[in-house]
Scaffold this motif. Sequence first.
Motif, PDB file in Angstrom:
ATOM      1  N   TYR A  81     -63.102  -9.597  52.223  1.00 35.56           N
ATOM      2  CA  TYR A  81     -62.446 -10.822  52.707  1.00 35.56           C
ATOM      3  C   TYR A  81     -62.487 -10.902  54.230  1.00 35.56           C
ATOM      4  N   LEU A  82     -62.245  -9.755  54.889  1.00 29.34           N
ATOM      5  CA  LEU A  82     -62.273  -9.744  56.354  1.00 29.34           C
ATOM      6  C   LEU A  82     -63.665 -10.041  56.892  1.00 29.34           C
ATOM      7  N   HIS A  83     -64.697  -9.537  56.210  1.00 32.26           N
ATOM      8  CA  HIS A  83     -66.078  -9.803  56.639  1.00 32.26           C
ATOM      9  C   HIS A  83     -66.389 -11.298  56.635  1.00 32.26           C
ATOM     10  N   LYS A  84     -65.742 -12.049  55.769  1.00 38.35           N
ATOM     11  CA  LYS A  84     -66.023 -13.477  55.649  1.00 38.35           C
ATOM     12  C   LYS A  84     -65.379 -14.313  56.750  1.00 38.35           C
ATOM     13  N   LEU A  85     -64.398 -13.757  57.472  1.00 38.99           N
ATOM     14  CA  LEU A  85     -63.778 -14.512  58.561  1.00 38.99           C
ATOM     15  C   LEU A  85     -64.763 -14.684  59.714  1.00 38.99           C
ATOM     16  N   VAL A  86     -64.705 -15.834  60.346  1.00 41.15           N
ATOM     17  CA  VAL A  86     -65.691 -16.201  61.373  1.00 41.15           C
ATOM     18  C   VAL A  86     -65.632 -15.273  62.576  1.00 41.15           C
ATOM     19  N   ASN A  87     -64.439 -14.954  63.073  1.00 39.74           N
ATOM     20  CA  ASN A  87     -64.305 -14.200  64.312  1.00 39.74           C
ATOM     21  C   ASN A  87     -64.370 -12.681  64.121  1.00 39.74           C
ATOM     22  N   VAL A  88     -64.593 -12.219  62.913  1.00 38.03           N
ATOM     23  CA  VAL A  88     -64.668 -10.776  62.652  1.00 38.03           C
ATOM     24  C   VAL A  88     -66.118 -10.321  62.796  1.00 38.03           C
ATOM     25  N   ILE A  89     -66.328  -9.311  63.621  1.00 33.92           N
ATOM     26  CA  ILE A  89     -67.674  -8.806  63.895  1.00 33.92           C
ATOM     27  C   ILE A  89     -68.023  -7.658  62.947  1.00 33.92           C
ATOM     28  N   GLN A  90     -67.090  -6.718  62.765  1.00 35.04           N
ATOM     29  CA  GLN A  90     -67.358  -5.533  61.954  1.00 35.04           C
ATOM     30  C   GLN A  90     -66.049  -5.036  61.350  1.00 35.04           C
ATOM     31  N   VAL A  91     -66.107  -4.550  60.115  1.00 32.83           N
ATOM     32  CA  VAL A  91     -64.939  -3.975  59.443  1.00 32.83           C
ATOM     33  C   VAL A  91     -65.347  -2.639  58.844  1.00 32.83           C
ATOM     34  N   GLU A  92     -64.476  -1.644  58.996  1.00 30.71           N
ATOM     35  CA  GLU A  92     -64.781  -0.312  58.487  1.00 30.71           C
ATOM     36  C   GLU A  92     -63.504   0.325  57.935  1.00 30.71           C
ATOM     37  N   ASP A  93     -63.608   0.941  56.773  1.00 34.62           N
ATOM     38  CA  ASP A  93     -62.496   1.679  56.173  1.00 34.62           C
ATOM     39  C   ASP A  93     -62.642   3.137  56.590  1.00 34.62           C
ATOM     40  N   VAL A  94     -61.700   3.622  57.380  1.00 41.08           N
ATOM     41  CA  VAL A  94     -61.789   4.983  57.916  1.00 41.08           C
ATOM     42  C   VAL A  94     -60.805   5.923  57.225  1.00 41.08           C
ATOM     43  N   SER A  95     -60.365   5.565  56.040  1.00 40.80           N
ATOM     44  CA  SER A  95     -59.361   6.364  55.325  1.00 40.80           C
ATOM     45  C   SER A  95     -59.875   7.743  54.937  1.00 40.80           C
ATOM     46  N   SER A  96     -61.142   7.860  54.652  1.00 43.32           N
ATOM     47  CA  SER A  96     -61.682   9.137  54.188  1.00 43.32           C
ATOM     48  C   SER A  96     -62.093  10.060  55.333  1.00 43.32           C
ATOM     49  N   ARG A  97     -62.042   9.570  56.557  1.00 42.72           N
ATOM     50  CA  ARG A  97     -62.408  10.407  57.711  1.00 42.72           C
ATOM     51  C   ARG A  97     -61.224  11.280  58.146  1.00 42.72           C
ATOM     52  N   PRO A  98     -61.521  12.438  58.735  1.00 44.83           N
ATOM     53  CA  PRO A  98     -60.423  13.236  59.300  1.00 44.83           C
ATOM     54  C   PRO A  98     -59.828  12.506  60.507  1.00 44.83           C
ATOM     55  N   VAL A  99     -58.501  12.508  60.606  1.00 43.50           N
ATOM     56  CA  VAL A  99     -57.839  11.777  61.680  1.00 43.50           C
ATOM     57  C   VAL A  99     -56.769  12.629  62.338  1.00 43.50           C
ATOM     58  N   VAL A 100     -56.382  12.222  63.532  1.00 43.45           N
ATOM     59  CA  VAL A 100     -55.242  12.787  64.231  1.00 43.45           C
ATOM     60  C   VAL A 100     -54.202  11.679  64.301  1.00 43.45           C
ATOM     61  N   THR A 101     -53.009  11.954  63.791  1.00 41.14           N
ATOM     62  CA  THR A 101     -51.952  10.943  63.836  1.00 41.14           C
ATOM     63  C   THR A 101     -50.879  11.394  64.805  1.00 41.14           C
ATOM     64  N   ARG A 102     -50.229  10.421  65.425  1.00 46.48           N
ATOM     65  CA  ARG A 102     -49.173  10.693  66.367  1.00 46.48           C
ATOM     66  C   ARG A 102     -47.998   9.783  66.078  1.00 46.48           C
ATOM     67  N   ASP A 103     -46.814  10.291  66.282  1.00 45.01           N
ATOM     68  CA  ASP A 103     -45.601   9.487  66.197  1.00 45.01           C
ATOM     69  C   ASP A 103     -44.958   9.490  67.571  1.00 45.01           C
ATOM     70  N   LEU A 104     -44.388   8.353  67.935  1.00 43.17           N
ATOM     71  CA  LEU A 104     -43.737   8.213  69.221  1.00 43.17           C
ATOM     72  C   LEU A 104     -42.295   7.807  68.992  1.00 43.17           C
ATOM     73  N   ALA A 105     -41.384   8.507  69.601  1.00 33.06           N
ATOM     74  CA  ALA A 105     -39.958   8.167  69.486  1.00 33.06           C
ATOM     75  C   ALA A 105     -39.389   8.040  70.887  1.00 33.06           C
ATOM     76  N   MET A 106     -38.699   6.955  71.126  1.00 36.44           N
ATOM     77  CA  MET A 106     -38.028   6.760  72.407  1.00 36.44           C
ATOM     78  C   MET A 106     -36.526   6.912  72.148  1.00 36.44           C
ATOM     79  N   ILE A 107     -35.954   7.977  72.645  1.00 41.05           N
ATOM     80  CA  ILE A 107     -34.554   8.314  72.366  1.00 41.05           C
ATOM     81  C   ILE A 107     -33.797   8.309  73.670  1.00 41.05           C
ATOM     82  N   LYS A 108     -32.639   7.661  73.625  1.00 41.75           N
ATOM     83  CA  LYS A 108     -31.797   7.623  74.824  1.00 41.75           C
ATOM     84  C   LYS A 108     -30.559   8.455  74.581  1.00 41.75           C
TER      85      LYS A 108
END
Length: 90
Positions: A63-90
């Motif tokens: 569906y995303l590929h069919k949108l006019v302004n979309v150039i490229q779409v890729e599913d990166v779920s199967s790739r190894p990733v580094v995730t980060r969480d950010l918390a701002m605590i006062k």
Amino acid sequence: MQHTLIALVEDRPGVLNRVASLFRRRQFNIESLTVGHTEQPGISRMTIVIDSDQTNSERVTSYLHKLVNVIQVEDVSSRPVVTRDLAMIK
């Protein structure tokens, strides 16, 4: 299962609205959506996290590929990733 999609889109007004509307019309829930500039002028990168199975993830990608302004779409779920969480605590 969560799927992470990366879409390269044209940096024009209304593109984010079109992408979000596509998910709304197809009744997919967006877990996370991040948009930022790339090193190429006029192109933005959208990182979209959705909670769906493999079949629905492939359907959303097509569906995303069919949108006019979309150039490229890729599913990166199967790739190894580094995730980060950010918390701002006062």
